[in-house]
Design an enzyme around this catalytic site. Structure first.
Site, short mmCIF file in Angstrom:
data_model
loop_
_atom_site.label_atom_id
_atom_site.label_comp_id
_atom_site.label_asym_id
_atom_site.label_seq_id
_atom_site.Cartn_x
_atom_site.Cartn_y
_atom_site.Cartn_z
N TYR A 42 0.85 -1.18 0.00
CA TYR A 42 0.00 0.00 0.00
C TYR A 42 0.89 1.24 0.00
O TYR A 42 1.72 1.41 0.90
CB TYR A 42 -0.91 0.02 1.24
CG TYR A 42 -1.90 1.16 1.16
CD1 TYR A 42 -3.17 0.95 0.64
CD2 TYR A 42 -1.55 2.44 1.56
CE1 TYR A 42 -4.07 1.99 0.52
CE2 TYR A 42 -2.45 3.49 1.44
CZ TYR A 42 -3.70 3.26 0.93
OH TYR A 42 -4.58 4.30 0.81
N GLN A 96 -10.74 0.26 0.78
CA GLN A 96 -11.11 -0.57 -0.38
C GLN A 96 -9.88 -1.19 -1.03
O GLN A 96 -9.96 -2.31 -1.56
CB GLN A 96 -11.98 0.21 -1.38
CG GLN A 96 -11.31 1.42 -2.01
CD GLN A 96 -11.49 2.69 -1.17
OE1 GLN A 96 -11.67 2.64 0.04
NE2 GLN A 96 -11.41 3.84 -1.83
N ASN A 111 -3.49 5.96 6.17
CA ASN A 111 -4.23 6.74 7.17
C ASN A 111 -5.02 5.82 8.11
O ASN A 111 -4.86 4.59 8.07
CB ASN A 111 -5.15 7.76 6.48
CG ASN A 111 -6.22 7.08 5.63
OD1 ASN A 111 -6.51 5.89 5.81
ND2 ASN A 111 -6.80 7.82 4.71
N SER A 167 5.35 9.31 12.87
CA SER A 167 6.79 9.18 12.86
C SER A 167 7.42 9.93 14.04
O SER A 167 6.89 10.95 14.48
CB SER A 167 7.28 9.79 11.55
OG SER A 167 8.31 9.06 11.01
N GLN A 188 11.79 15.38 10.80
CA GLN A 188 10.69 14.55 11.26
C GLN A 188 9.39 15.36 11.27
O GLN A 188 8.35 14.91 10.79
CB GLN A 188 10.99 14.03 12.68
CG GLN A 188 10.21 12.83 13.06
CD GLN A 188 10.32 11.74 12.02
OE1 GLN A 188 9.32 11.36 11.43
NE2 GLN A 188 11.51 11.26 11.72
N HIS A 216 7.07 15.91 8.20
CA HIS A 216 6.30 14.79 7.63
C HIS A 216 4.81 14.96 7.85
O HIS A 216 4.00 14.65 6.99
CB HIS A 216 6.70 13.46 8.29
CG HIS A 216 7.81 12.76 7.58
ND1 HIS A 216 7.70 12.32 6.30
CD2 HIS A 216 9.07 12.42 7.98
CE1 HIS A 216 8.84 11.74 5.93
NE2 HIS A 216 9.69 11.80 6.92
N GLU A 229 11.26 5.67 17.18
CA GLU A 229 11.43 5.09 15.84
C GLU A 229 12.86 5.37 15.33
O GLU A 229 13.55 4.47 14.91
CB GLU A 229 10.39 5.73 14.91
CG GLU A 229 10.38 5.16 13.52
CD GLU A 229 9.49 5.98 12.59
OE1 GLU A 229 8.99 7.05 12.99
OE2 GLU A 229 9.32 5.54 11.43
N HIS A 230 13.26 6.65 15.40
CA HIS A 230 14.62 7.04 15.00
C HIS A 230 15.34 7.62 16.21
O HIS A 230 14.80 8.50 16.88
CB HIS A 230 14.58 8.16 13.96
CG HIS A 230 13.77 7.85 12.74
ND1 HIS A 230 12.44 8.23 12.62
CD2 HIS A 230 14.09 7.22 11.59
CE1 HIS A 230 11.99 7.83 11.44
NE2 HIS A 230 12.95 7.21 10.79
N ASP A 253 16.60 7.59 5.72
CA ASP A 253 15.31 7.62 5.04
C ASP A 253 15.43 7.24 3.58
O ASP A 253 14.48 6.74 2.98
CB ASP A 253 14.70 9.03 5.12
CG ASP A 253 14.13 9.33 6.49
OD1 ASP A 253 14.00 8.39 7.29
OD2 ASP A 253 13.82 10.50 6.76
N GLU A 307 -2.74 -35.07 29.56
CA GLU A 307 -3.65 -34.05 29.05
C GLU A 307 -5.01 -34.64 28.71
O GLU A 307 -5.89 -33.94 28.22
CB GLU A 307 -3.03 -33.37 27.82
CG GLU A 307 -1.80 -32.53 28.17
CD GLU A 307 -1.25 -31.70 27.01
OE1 GLU A 307 -1.72 -31.87 25.87
OE2 GLU A 307 -0.35 -30.87 27.26
N HIS A 326 -4.21 -38.76 20.73
CA HIS A 326 -2.78 -38.42 20.68
C HIS A 326 -1.96 -39.60 21.23
O HIS A 326 -0.96 -39.99 20.64
CB HIS A 326 -2.48 -37.19 21.54
CG HIS A 326 -2.88 -35.88 20.94
ND1 HIS A 326 -4.19 -35.51 20.79
CD2 HIS A 326 -2.14 -34.86 20.44
CE1 HIS A 326 -4.23 -34.28 20.24
NE2 HIS A 326 -3.00 -33.87 20.01
#
Lengths: 431, 431
Positions: free
Chosen positions: A130, A191, A214, A237, A259, A262, A327-328, A361, A415, A420
């Site tokens: 995506y 979708q 999103n 981020s 950062q 973004h 993250e960074h 990046d 068990e 088994h």
């Protein structure tokens, strides 16, 4: 922007509030996404065409038009200037090289009685990527998602990208060509996720869906998880910079803003133990803000989500960073390796003042798809390992089955599982 | 039990219906789970005590009683007979040995200009293991979930197990002792997941939650995913046996029923290309069914979810199996390695007539937590790799930052990200 001091008695709570971030679980969004998933599952391409008209203002007559043909990507690549194309191809080359090191091998061993045990590693057959449209349409994202899949040996890589009112980012198409994507569909939102998860006449169902999106996309991915694999639920981020003052304040300001530009929700945190240095960086950020193409986004991010933290020393700074699990993480200090042992939680660690996040990046090689929102505590950068699956191999010899069967039978009886026990016992001679 | 024939023109659709299984997404369950998560998050131990009273009939006065002290597990272990204890410890020994081979190492390399790139692998700090109570309280589950975490080097392993009306399975406690679990809490359902995800005064928040559970547990895990890691959304258990008639029908019947006896929703599928052999196995299953402790469960599973499939030949059988992507696949044939190339999707592959699933469930060594519901297409057995996280390392030298910075700047400009471009450019001397 918040100013925190680690000596403050309320520091821990203030810090928690700063980085507390919960994955979005809005029941209203969930209900709309559930409808979209059901519609695509039931009505396939017809539903895709309706949603594209409704959400993307894209009025197409046939489902086939939802596919962007390969000649369009090739044209987009050919239209780049030579230095642009070189940058894209060199980035792809370096990303490929780094990810080659992540390859996993199958293994097996034989025990003394001839029993074989092992693990087979195979690439996934088909993966969907995506790619967001609009302000977050990044060619680098295409490389970072597609190349590890390609290195893993994935059979087919399909990409979806929304094209609102037909607009398509030519860099994104060029990146698809460079990364060796197999098919591209002009689809976005829940979708697109539904099409990839369930399949339609046009869009084949995939085994795993990766890539950021999103809240609708994230919710849809969460809902189809189980039927298909997903990468992670990406949050905003973040960057966290620990500085001993070795780098000029201006460099650090660009790093923090790289950062913030973004996304309004992106978070930039700066930690130092020298109050004067902290102030110098604060001033440099203010100065730099006015020079950005995306100044309004960066300003809002910095004002509402940014933070300057005064720590007592380097160890304190690392402790704070480790709790945030950014993250960074930039270790903008003279001796970064000395701090490495104090850091356990971070998606990517940038060592030293020359290692700015922007290198990671785009071109350094490691993946820029990284765990956000504190999930570096338990998850990893996107990698080749995300595009393979493992199967256990168990080949018991007759002798092995007899030995192991006796043990398995005992445990199965404990068990209360008769079949088994009988299944194991059947392989013991004379039983 | 369904009978299918791969020559039937409707076979593909019948097969799809047979194995189509969607993760449970019941909005009513989701709403109840959402309430439970919120209550535990807000009111901590008080909410846990209330839910334990309501759902488990467990009336405790203090939160501390929600913990099962270590001396109880040690007593449970000491109370086992010598052969029982030996079986448990030998199983643990073999599981540990197999999983040692899954360990991942950190790696790094330096480029010609001094730039360092790498990947650091560290164990998770704290993990929660959910162990179901009631009919699915399996000591083998404790071993299979805890030992890979221990081998990975996880700092603390906490286990939750519901104890309805105070009942606790002593085998489960003994297994916790053998596996080296650190703490055990008598908690179940969505409230156990909530406690592990958010933390309470008694129960520390963990980084990842693993282990199977009912639909409430699965829904809760799906909802807290992102704040903590989770393993997978487990569906019902499946076995698929491909047979060339080399094994006695009776052995195969026990194998099929060892899946069916787990759960009414478990699925057992038998594929052969010899119609007489297929009938012999059908008859053997009917005969074996009456001899099981859990005959009603196994009978319902076999009647409602079981299947006998007549294929045209071994290749056809493998093609069918690959489409189903079974959790357990037995290649009960004389030359199983000859079929291995035709199989891409399976959680565990049992090679040859001596390799019955029960060996893998308990003692062979590989994990018995396996991808269900077709998710072997994209996911893997639980393993040591599930209990580590990776961080990328990027240490650009001054020279490296100059070269890479020029490329990064070009790509950042293409994406309209000024701060990225300036951040990269700042590291280029004379820029």
């Amino acid at each position: 922007m918040k100013r925190l001091n680690s000596r403050d008695p309320h520091f821990t709570e203030a810090l928690r509030q700063l980085h507390d971030w919960d994955a979005n679980l809005d029941p209203l969004v969930e209900n709309r996404v559930r409808e979209i998933l059901a519609a695509v599952r039931e009505r396939g391409d017809a539903a895709l065409l309706e949603y594209s008209a409704r959400f993307d203002g894209l009025h197409l007559e046939t489902a086939a038009e939802l596919e962007i043909p390969r000649r369009d990507w090739e044209e987009a690549l050919a239209a780049l200037s030579a230095p642009e194309r070189e940058a894209l191809e060199e980035a792809a080359h370096r990303i490929r090289g780094y990810h080659e090191r992540q390859k996993l091998e199958s293994w097996q061993y034989r025990e003394a009685d001839g029993t074989l045990l092992g693990q087979r590693v195979l690439p996934l057959a088909r993966v969907g990527i995506y790619v967001p449209g609009g302000k977050a349409a990044y060619p680098s994202s295409v490389l970072m998602n597609a190349l590890p899949a390609r290195v893993a040996g994935v059979g087919e890589i399909h990409m979806t990208v929304p094209t609102p009112r037909g607009e398509v980012n030519p860099w994104v198409l060029a990146a698809a060509a460079v990364a060796g994507v197999d098919r591209v569909f002009r689809l976005g939102g829940a979708q697109a996720v539904a099409a990839l998860a369930y399949g339609t006449e046009l869009v084949p169902a995939v085994d795993k869906i990766v890539g950021p999106g999103n809240t609708y996309v994230a919710t849809a991915k969460r809902m189809v998880f189980g039927r298909v694999g997903i990468d992670m639920i990406a949050g905003p981020s973040e960057i966290l910079v620990i500085s001993d003052g070795s780098a000029p304040a201006e460099w650090l300001a660009w790093d923090l803003l790289s950062q913030a530009e973004h996304d309004e929700l992106a978070q930039s945190i700066f930690i130092a133990w020298d109050a004067a240095h902290l102030e110098a960086v604060a001033a440099a950020v203010d100065h730099a803000l006015s020079q950005l193409d995306r100044a309004p986004i960066a300003r809002q991010s910095w004002q509402e989500r940014g933070a300057l933290i005064l720590a007592t020393d380097a160890a304190d700074a690392c402790r704070i960073a480790d709790g945030i699990a950014p993250e960074h993480l930039e270790l903008a200090v003279a001796d970064p390796e000395a701090l490495l042992d104090k850091i356990h939680n971070a998606g990517a660690i940038f060592l030293g003042i020359h290692s700015c996040e922007a290198l990671g990046d785009y071109v350094a090689g490691p993946n820029h798809v990284l765990p956000t929102g504190g999930s570096a505590r338990f998850s990893s950068p996107l990698g080749v390992y995300d595009f393979v699956k493992r199967s256990s191999l168990i080949g018991a010899s007759a002798a092995g089955a007899a030995t192991l069967g006796a043990l398995a039978e005992r445990l199965a009886r404990a068990e209360g599982l008769t079949a088994h026990a009988r299944s194991a016992a059947a392989r013991i001679p004379g039983h």
